[in-house]
Design a protein around this motif. Structure first.
Motif, PDB file in Angstrom:
ATOM      1  N   SER A  66       0.676  -1.404  -0.191  1.00 27.79           N
ATOM      2  CA  SER A  66       0.233  -0.089   0.069  1.00 27.79           C
ATOM      3  C   SER A  66       0.940   1.351   0.121  1.00 27.79           C
ATOM      4  CB  SER A  66      -1.010  -0.118   1.333  1.00 27.79           C
ATOM      5  OG  SER A  66      -1.800  -0.987   1.283  1.00 27.79           O
ATOM      6  N   ASP A 191      -5.789  -0.778  -4.767  1.00 28.96           N
ATOM      7  CA  ASP A 191      -5.342  -1.295  -3.306  1.00 28.96           C
ATOM      8  C   ASP A 191      -6.226  -2.217  -2.761  1.00 28.96           C
ATOM      9  OD1 ASP A 191      -3.720  -2.114  -1.396  1.00 28.96           O
ATOM     10  OD2 ASP A 191      -3.710   0.099  -0.429  1.00 28.96           O
ATOM     11  N   GLU A 192      -6.331  -3.436  -3.107  1.00 32.78           N
ATOM     12  CA  GLU A 192      -6.919  -4.421  -2.689  1.00 32.78           C
ATOM     13  C   GLU A 192      -8.584  -4.266  -2.540  1.00 32.78           C
ATOM     14  OE1 GLU A 192      -5.817  -6.567   1.247  1.00 32.78           O
ATOM     15  OE2 GLU A 192      -4.044  -5.706   0.805  1.00 32.78           O
TER      16      GLU A 192
HETATM   17 MG   LIG Z   1      -2.160  -2.840   2.181  1.00 27.42          MG
END
Ligand SMILES: [Mg+2]
Ligand SMILES: Nc1ncnc2c1ncn2[C@@H]1O[C@H](COP(=O)(O)OP(=O)(O)OP(=O)(O)O)[C@@H](O)[C@H]1O
Length: 273
Positions: A66, A191-192
């Protein structure tokens, strides 16, 4: 999925890797990112990406995935090295703040996060037109027309006036993607984005990302979903301890990883799947 045309072809569609100096769209050159002396999340990290790449970043929790996306988005500074974007200096760690040097380049990057970041007090339309009107100077009418077009391509036109609280998780993430696309980014960071979704909503979001892939959108995707990673990636990058441990085409990295550290990680996560 058969939707014929999701979004207007991104502006870089005609940009061949060779049209950028030395063939690189993004170049991280010996980047250092540290939150403290002890917590170094990018340690002389070197990584490059072509304009037609879809990089999937994998790695242990806390390995700095991240952080890497946040650095590219200009949300975090770096303390050393430099980043070039489309052949131009973009971030320089030798400067005190390490923030983007070039606002025009910065605006060409869009990001979608794990937890929906829609403004709750604005309708879907309000969320979509806010930045195009304020930052890019579009008229409200122009931005509204554009928002309608994106939402219709995403099958969300009936939600134009809905508020985020009235949407499912999958719909919220699709709106978040549409909102980022409104600014016509050349690079999208994810991000995810499906980690917080119920399983039945994961596919609808992944399908949207696959359509962007079909249109050659440059993307950097962080995901724990190895099946999806294999499906969407042109290249998988395994990071640990602030370094790129190994990278390669998904076929190779998932079936014949070269590094013991990669094998160990994959054994662990694939067992959990
Ligand atoms: Mg992360
Ligand atoms: N703003 C911050 N201040 C201090 N430390 C931070 C900050 N953001 C992240 N960290 C720390 O930096 C390390 C890397 O965090 P990061 O969120 O980039 O990891 P990640 O690879 O995305 O992990 P995950 O897979 O769990 O999402 C972690 O130890 C985290 O606690």
């Amino acid at each position: 999925m058969n939707t014929p045309y999701l979004v207007a072809a991104p502006p870089q569609a005609s940009l061949t890797p060779d049209s950028v100096e030395d063939g690189d769209f993004i170049q991280l050159r010996q980047v250092r990112k540290a939150y403290s002396e002890q917590l170094v999340v990018m340690d002389q990290m070197t990584l490059s990406m072509r304009a037609d790449d879809r990089l999937v970043i994998i790695g242990p929790s806390g390995s700095g995935k991240s952080s890497l996306l946040r650095v590219l988005m200009g949300l975090e500074s770096i303390q050393g090295g430099s980043i070039h974007f489309q052949g131009k200096p973009y971030i320089d760690g030798s400067r005190k703040h390490g923030k983007p040097l070039d606002e025009a380049l910065h605006k060409q990057i869009g990001m979608v996060f794990q937890h929906y970041t829609l403004f709750p007090h604005l309708s879907v339309l309000g969320n979509l037109i806010l930045a195009p009107v304020r930052v890019h100077g579009l008229s409200k009418a122009e931005a509204t027309e554009k928002a309608r077009a994106y939402l219709s391509r995403l099958g969300l036109e009936s939600k134009l006036h809905a508020y985020p609280s009235q949407l499912s998780g999958g719909q919220k993430q699709r709106v978040a993607i549409a909102r980022a696309l409104m600014l016509e980014p050349r690079l999208m960071l994810f991000d995810e984005v499906t980690s917080a979704l119920d399983p039945e909503m994961v596919t609808e979001v992944q399908n949207v990302m696959m359509q962007l892939a079909d249109q050659k959108m440059a993307m950097i995707i962080v995901t724990h979903d190895m099946h999806f990673a294999r499906h969407i990636a042109t290249r998988v990058v395994f990071c640990a301890n602030g370094k790129v441990v190994e990278q390669g085409p998904p076929q190779q990295l998932f079936t014949a990883p070269r590094e013991a550290r990669t094998r160990e990680f994959l054994e662990k996560v694939l067992h959990l799947d």
